[in-house]
Scaffold this motif. Sequence first.
Motif, PDB file in Angstrom:
ATOM      1  N   ARG A 222      -6.255  12.319   6.551  1.00 32.62           N
ATOM      2  CA  ARG A 222      -5.662  11.548   5.454  1.00 32.62           C
ATOM      3  C   ARG A 222      -4.372  10.934   5.957  1.00 32.62           C
ATOM      4  O   ARG A 222      -3.618  11.577   6.700  1.00 32.62           O
ATOM      5  CB  ARG A 222      -5.296  12.453   4.270  1.00 32.62           C
TER       6      ARG A 222
ATOM      7  N   VAL B 175      -0.876   9.389   4.345  1.00 34.91           N
ATOM      8  CA  VAL B 175      -0.120   9.396   3.093  1.00 34.91           C
ATOM      9  C   VAL B 175       1.111   8.522   3.241  1.00 34.91           C
ATOM     10  O   VAL B 175       1.793   8.555   4.277  1.00 34.91           O
ATOM     11  CB  VAL B 175       0.315  10.833   2.699  1.00 34.91           C
TER      12      VAL B 175
ATOM     13  N   GLU C   1     -11.838   5.359  -0.146  1.00 40.09           N
ATOM     14  CA  GLU C   1     -11.033   5.082  -1.340  1.00 40.09           C
ATOM     15  C   GLU C   1      -9.813   6.000  -1.411  1.00 40.09           C
ATOM     16  O   GLU C   1      -9.945   7.224  -1.255  1.00 40.09           O
ATOM     17  CB  GLU C   1     -11.874   5.315  -2.596  1.00 40.09           C
ATOM     18  N   PRO C   2      -8.638   5.440  -1.659  1.00 42.38           N
ATOM     19  CA  PRO C   2      -7.446   6.307  -1.704  1.00 42.38           C
ATOM     20  C   PRO C   2      -7.262   6.977  -3.067  1.00 42.38           C
ATOM     21  O   PRO C   2      -7.837   6.534  -4.063  1.00 42.38           O
ATOM     22  CB  PRO C   2      -6.308   5.306  -1.472  1.00 42.38           C
TER      23      PRO C   2
ATOM     24  N   GLU D 181      -2.948   1.712   6.656  1.00 42.74           N
ATOM     25  CA  GLU D 181      -4.231   1.434   7.336  1.00 42.74           C
ATOM     26  C   GLU D 181      -3.984   0.759   8.692  1.00 42.74           C
ATOM     27  O   GLU D 181      -4.693   1.008   9.661  1.00 42.74           O
ATOM     28  CB  GLU D 181      -5.111   0.518   6.472  1.00 42.74           C
TER      29      GLU D 181
ATOM     30  N   ASP E  18      -4.512   7.085  -5.600  1.00 44.22           N
ATOM     31  CA  ASP E  18      -3.252   6.400  -5.904  1.00 44.22           C
ATOM     32  C   ASP E  18      -2.290   7.383  -6.531  1.00 44.22           C
ATOM     33  O   ASP E  18      -2.655   8.137  -7.437  1.00 44.22           O
ATOM     34  CB  ASP E  18      -3.501   5.221  -6.848  1.00 44.22           C
TER      35      ASP E  18
ATOM     36  N   ASN F 214       0.806  -1.222   0.000  1.00 41.64           N
ATOM     37  CA  ASN F 214       0.000   0.000   0.000  1.00 41.64           C
ATOM     38  C   ASN F 214       0.838   1.272   0.000  1.00 41.64           C
ATOM     39  O   ASN F 214       0.619   2.164   0.800  1.00 41.64           O
ATOM     40  CB  ASN F 214      -0.935   0.020   1.206  1.00 41.64           C
TER      41      ASN F 214
ATOM     42  N   LEU G 155       0.153   6.380  -1.900  1.00 43.47           N
ATOM     43  CA  LEU G 155      -1.272   6.690  -1.846  1.00 43.47           C
ATOM     44  C   LEU G 155      -1.563   7.753  -0.788  1.00 43.47           C
ATOM     45  O   LEU G 155      -0.758   7.994   0.126  1.00 43.47           O
ATOM     46  CB  LEU G 155      -2.095   5.434  -1.557  1.00 43.47           C
ATOM     47  N   ALA G 156      -2.713   8.394  -0.974  1.00 41.97           N
ATOM     48  CA  ALA G 156      -3.265   9.295   0.046  1.00 41.97           C
ATOM     49  C   ALA G 156      -4.657   8.768   0.351  1.00 41.97           C
ATOM     50  O   ALA G 156      -5.518   8.756  -0.524  1.00 41.97           O
ATOM     51  CB  ALA G 156      -3.335  10.725  -0.477  1.00 41.97           C
ATOM     52  N   ARG G 157      -4.870   8.278   1.587  1.00 43.45           N
ATOM     53  CA  ARG G 157      -6.155   7.654   1.902  1.00 43.45           C
ATOM     54  C   ARG G 157      -6.906   8.478   2.953  1.00 43.45           C
ATOM     55  O   ARG G 157      -6.422   8.673   4.061  1.00 43.45           O
ATOM     56  CB  ARG G 157      -5.949   6.230   2.418  1.00 43.45           C
TER      57      ARG G 157
ATOM     58  N   VAL H 211     -11.944   3.961   6.768  1.00 42.44           N
ATOM     59  CA  VAL H 211     -11.126   4.472   5.659  1.00 42.44           C
ATOM     60  C   VAL H 211     -11.945   4.523   4.377  1.00 42.44           C
ATOM     61  O   VAL H 211     -12.893   3.771   4.196  1.00 42.44           O
ATOM     62  CB  VAL H 211      -9.847   3.619   5.439  1.00 42.44           C
TER      63      VAL H 211
ATOM     64  N   GLY I 204      -5.128  14.858  -1.552  1.00 43.70           N
ATOM     65  CA  GLY I 204      -5.962  13.713  -1.223  1.00 43.70           C
ATOM     66  C   GLY I 204      -7.274  14.087  -0.554  1.00 43.70           C
ATOM     67  O   GLY I 204      -8.161  13.246  -0.407  1.00 43.70           O
TER      68      GLY I 204
END
Length: 306
Positions: free
Chosen positions: A24, A26, A243-244, A227, A246, A7, A10-12, A241, A61
């Motif tokens: 968020r 990251v 959707e990130p 996560e 990408d 993972n 990404l920024a989730r 959480v 994000g």
Amino acid sequence: MTFSPINDNLARPFQLEQSALRGRVVRLGALVDRVLTRHDYPEPVSRLLGELFVLAATLAGGLKFKGTFSLQVRSTGPVSLMIADCTNDGAMRGYAKFDAARVAALGDAGARDLLGDGRLALTVDQREEGQAYQGIVELAGATLTECMQAYFRQSEQLKTGLKIAVGRVEDHDRPRWRAGGIMVQRVAEQPADDGREEQMEDDWRRTMLLLGTATEAELVDPHLAPERLLLRLFHQEGVRVFEPLDLSFGCRCSRARVEVVLRRFPPDDLEDMKEADGQLVVTCEFCNTAFRFDEPELARLHGKPH
Ligand SMILES: [Zn+2]
């Protein structure tokens, strides 16, 4: 040992159910390693640009936009310019301009020494609407993180908790750059009654204490999924959480774009820009790609026969 990062890049967005705080997480792996390794800046400059990447990813994000979000620092210090930008598709790029001698003289310097006085600007360039939103804050505080928090306090009146890290982790062949961060914000609400306000303050303090326990090693750990880190920190807060976004390295330079710029120069200026072999070389500062133009091509740009 080879690690297969989980993972990464990404920024989730997430929410803490207990307190309705949003944030968020990251994580930047191969993306930031590619950028910082290619540029090969002095260590303190690399770290600072890595931090700007984390901040840009963290902010992008959490935004709804179509176009490019960009963070830009201009200063009177040894690092005069830094840019990190991110498209709505998650393509990121960035670079720094600095005085190598002044940076070297500082040794192991932090943001305050590298940047001196200056400004941090946030821009959203909307491809379709064409309008650019811009927020600006004076550089203040010892770190870019503090500066970013000051921006949210002043401009958006958002309480913001932020923890970021940039580091290098040994891989089998060489140390690789990694970066990560977590931002938590209290979204502006209707004025609350006293009891509710007190509860919100308690929630905020508790969450900031928990965020404060995140270590730099955890924020960049290739074996700890972002996560899982959220759960480790906030397991009693009810982490949800979403959707990130990408993220990947992506530069938008092209020969056609360089040609558009070169056409704006008078032929005499282009003549002065030529190298000894008669070629004109334009190098993209974001990705170091060199675009070469020989004399017939330059003549063609100005519509002259050759
Ligand atoms: Zn480029």
